[in-house]
Each structure stands twice: as structure tokens, then as C-alpha cells.
Design a protein around this motif. Structure first.
Motif, short mmCIF file in Angstrom:
data_model
loop_
_atom_site.label_atom_id
_atom_site.label_comp_id
_atom_site.label_asym_id
_atom_site.label_seq_id
_atom_site.Cartn_x
_atom_site.Cartn_y
_atom_site.Cartn_z
N LEU A 104 -45.67 43.57 -23.56
CA LEU A 104 -47.06 43.77 -22.80
C LEU A 104 -48.12 43.91 -23.81
CD1 LEU A 104 -48.53 43.71 -20.21
CD2 LEU A 104 -48.11 46.18 -19.97
N MET A 105 -47.68 44.63 -24.82
CA MET A 105 -48.77 45.05 -26.06
C MET A 105 -49.24 43.57 -26.39
SD MET A 105 -49.65 45.37 -29.57
CE MET A 105 -48.06 45.38 -30.28
N GLN A 106 -48.28 42.63 -26.98
CA GLN A 106 -48.56 41.44 -27.53
C GLN A 106 -49.21 40.50 -26.43
OE1 GLN A 106 -48.43 40.62 -30.64
NE2 GLN A 106 -46.95 42.12 -31.23
N TRP A 107 -48.87 40.51 -25.32
CA TRP A 107 -49.71 39.77 -24.33
C TRP A 107 -51.05 40.28 -23.98
CZ3 TRP A 107 -52.18 40.67 -19.76
CH2 TRP A 107 -52.55 39.45 -18.74
N LEU A 108 -51.20 41.58 -24.01
CA LEU A 108 -52.68 42.21 -23.79
C LEU A 108 -53.66 41.78 -25.37
CD1 LEU A 108 -51.93 45.55 -22.48
CD2 LEU A 108 -53.24 43.71 -21.29
N GLN A 109 -52.80 41.82 -26.22
CA GLN A 109 -53.47 41.48 -27.50
C GLN A 109 -53.95 39.96 -27.44
OE1 GLN A 109 -51.16 41.83 -31.48
NE2 GLN A 109 -52.81 43.18 -31.78
N ALA A 150 -40.52 41.18 -29.96
CA ALA A 150 -40.17 41.16 -31.42
C ALA A 150 -40.48 40.10 -32.28
CB ALA A 150 -38.50 41.34 -31.43
N PHE A 151 -40.57 38.88 -31.72
CA PHE A 151 -40.95 37.76 -32.45
C PHE A 151 -42.41 37.98 -33.04
CE2 PHE A 151 -43.24 33.63 -32.61
CZ PHE A 151 -42.51 33.10 -33.65
N PHE A 152 -43.12 38.28 -31.95
CA PHE A 152 -44.63 38.33 -32.09
C PHE A 152 -44.91 39.53 -33.17
CE2 PHE A 152 -44.97 35.17 -28.96
CZ PHE A 152 -45.82 34.16 -29.67
N ASN A 153 -44.24 40.67 -32.92
CA ASN A 153 -44.44 41.76 -33.90
C ASN A 153 -44.13 41.18 -35.29
OD1 ASN A 153 -45.03 44.51 -34.25
ND2 ASN A 153 -42.68 44.76 -34.62
N GLN A 154 -43.03 40.71 -35.47
CA GLN A 154 -42.56 40.10 -36.80
C GLN A 154 -43.73 39.05 -37.39
OE1 GLN A 154 -40.21 41.56 -38.89
NE2 GLN A 154 -41.31 40.10 -40.22
N LEU A 155 -44.05 38.30 -36.69
CA LEU A 155 -45.12 37.36 -36.87
C LEU A 155 -46.55 38.09 -37.23
CD1 LEU A 155 -46.06 34.59 -37.31
CD2 LEU A 155 -46.67 34.54 -34.86
N ASN A 156 -46.71 39.11 -36.88
CA ASN A 156 -48.05 39.87 -36.92
C ASN A 156 -47.84 40.76 -38.10
OD1 ASN A 156 -49.73 39.25 -34.85
ND2 ASN A 156 -48.99 40.93 -33.58
N ASN A 157 -46.73 41.26 -38.61
CA ASN A 157 -46.24 42.00 -39.77
C ASN A 157 -46.30 40.94 -40.83
OD1 ASN A 157 -46.04 44.43 -38.57
ND2 ASN A 157 -43.71 44.26 -38.33
N THR A 158 -45.81 39.71 -40.77
CA THR A 158 -45.67 38.90 -41.89
C THR A 158 -47.10 38.40 -42.15
OG1 THR A 158 -43.52 38.18 -41.22
CG2 THR A 158 -44.90 36.60 -42.41
N ILE A 159 -47.95 38.17 -41.27
CA ILE A 159 -49.34 37.82 -41.49
C ILE A 159 -50.03 39.10 -42.33
CG2 ILE A 159 -51.58 37.31 -40.47
CD1 ILE A 159 -50.00 35.92 -38.22
N THR A 160 -49.94 40.33 -42.00
CA THR A 160 -50.86 41.34 -42.68
C THR A 160 -50.18 41.49 -43.87
OG1 THR A 160 -50.67 42.49 -40.37
CG2 THR A 160 -50.81 43.85 -42.46
#
Length: 173
Positions: A104-109, A150-160
Motif C-alpha cells: 500500500l505504501m508503494q501504491w500511494l507513492q 518487496a520488489f518495489f522496495n528493493q528497486l527503490n533501495n537500488t536506485i538510492t
């Protein structure tokens, strides 16, 4: 299944203790403000008396925090600390067995620009808890939510990480 956020979550905002009473500040309870929803710490701390004598509400690590007011409107994060929130933040607590906070956090983002463009007219405006509760989300089963989140969290971490590397590379030239 499409559903309004308010139908599968509990949400609430907090309040700010009176700044005129110094006994409400300087305690050991982190006071999370909207610019700090993704932070590991806060600048202000409240006392127990400050919580009891105000509308400030407690949140737990893992709760979704959604900024409602001003320059941070539409920012979203998952609380990294236990603390109190003010009226500029909406805390969203999901049913742990049926929904995934990271999803839900990723969706809201992802929806931030659309939400801002739809509900905030010109300049700095405010969202409301009711607006957020009425947002309709397509919710896959919990297993898929966890995988997507988890996928989008990992993607955001990789981008950062790569942004930091690029920035440091530029600085070292």
C-alpha cells in the motif's frame, strides 16, 4: 479486488501539544512531523503529559504514515520508529493477515502526482484523512501484495544506492 482504503484499514491523525506549556516537550517520546515520516529519528520529543493533554496519537514502527498538509502533502512512508504524530500526518494500520503495508505504501507513492493533481487545487493545499480513506486500490491476494511491495522496495533501495554512488563520483572529480 478493488476497495476503498478505509474499508480495509484503520486510520487516524494526531495533534500538537500546546507549545506554551514547556512540560509537554523534552521527554522521551519522538514527535514525528510530516517531514520526518521516513526518518530514523525526530528533532522534537514529547513527555507523557504532552501526549495525555493533547490530540497527539501514538504510532508503531511499521505503520504507514501519510503527509496531509503543506509542502509534504502526499509523501508516504513506513514508520521506522515508535512515536507520536501531529494533525499533518495520517497513520494507516492494515489488517496484517490480509494486506501488506509495503504494497500500500508503494501504491500511494506511485499515485502521489495523481492524488495531488486531483485533490489539491493550486499551490500548497491540504489533503484530508477522508480523501485518503476513499481512494480505491486494486488489491491482489496477500502473497502477491508482499511480492510486489518487496520488489518495489528493493528497486527503490537500488536506485538510492546508485544515486549516492553517482553523487559521490561527481564530488570526487
Amino acid at each position: 479486488m478493488k476497495c476503498e482504503i478505509g474499508k480495509f484499514s484503520e486510520s487516524y491523525s494526531g495533534g500538537t501539544p500546546s507549545v506554551r506549556n514547556i512540560d509537554y516537550y523534552g521527554g522521551n517520546i519522538p514527535f514525528i512531523r510530516s517531514a520526518e515520516i521516513n526518518a530514523n529519528s525526530t528533532e522534537l520529543f514529547l513527555t507523557e503529559e504532552g501526549i495525555v493533554n493533547s490530540s497527539a496519537k501514538m504510532v508503531q514502527r511499521g505503520d504507514i504514515l501519510y503527509a496531509l498538509y503543506g509542502a509534504t502533502s502526499g509523501e508516504v512512508g513506513i514508520s521506522r520508529i515508535n512515536g507520536a504524530i501531529n494533525q499533518a500526518i495520517l497513520a494507516i494500520k492494515l489488517n496484517e493477515n490480509k494486506d501488506d503495508s509495503m504494497f500500500l505504501m508503494q501504491w500511494l507513492q506511485k499515485q502521489k502526482a495523481q492524488i495531488i493533481n486531483t485533490f489539491i487545487q493550486g499551490g500548497q493545499g491540504n489533503l484530508s484523512g477522508q480523501i485518503v480513506k476513499n481512494l480505491i486500490v486494486s488489491r491482489p491476494c496477500i502473497e502477491e501484495q508482499k511480492q510486489i511491495g518487496a520488489f518495489f522496495n528493493q528497486l527503490n533501495n537500488t536506485i538510492t544506492v546508485n544515486e549516492h554512488k553517482l553523487f559521490n563520483s561527481i564530488l570526487s572529480r
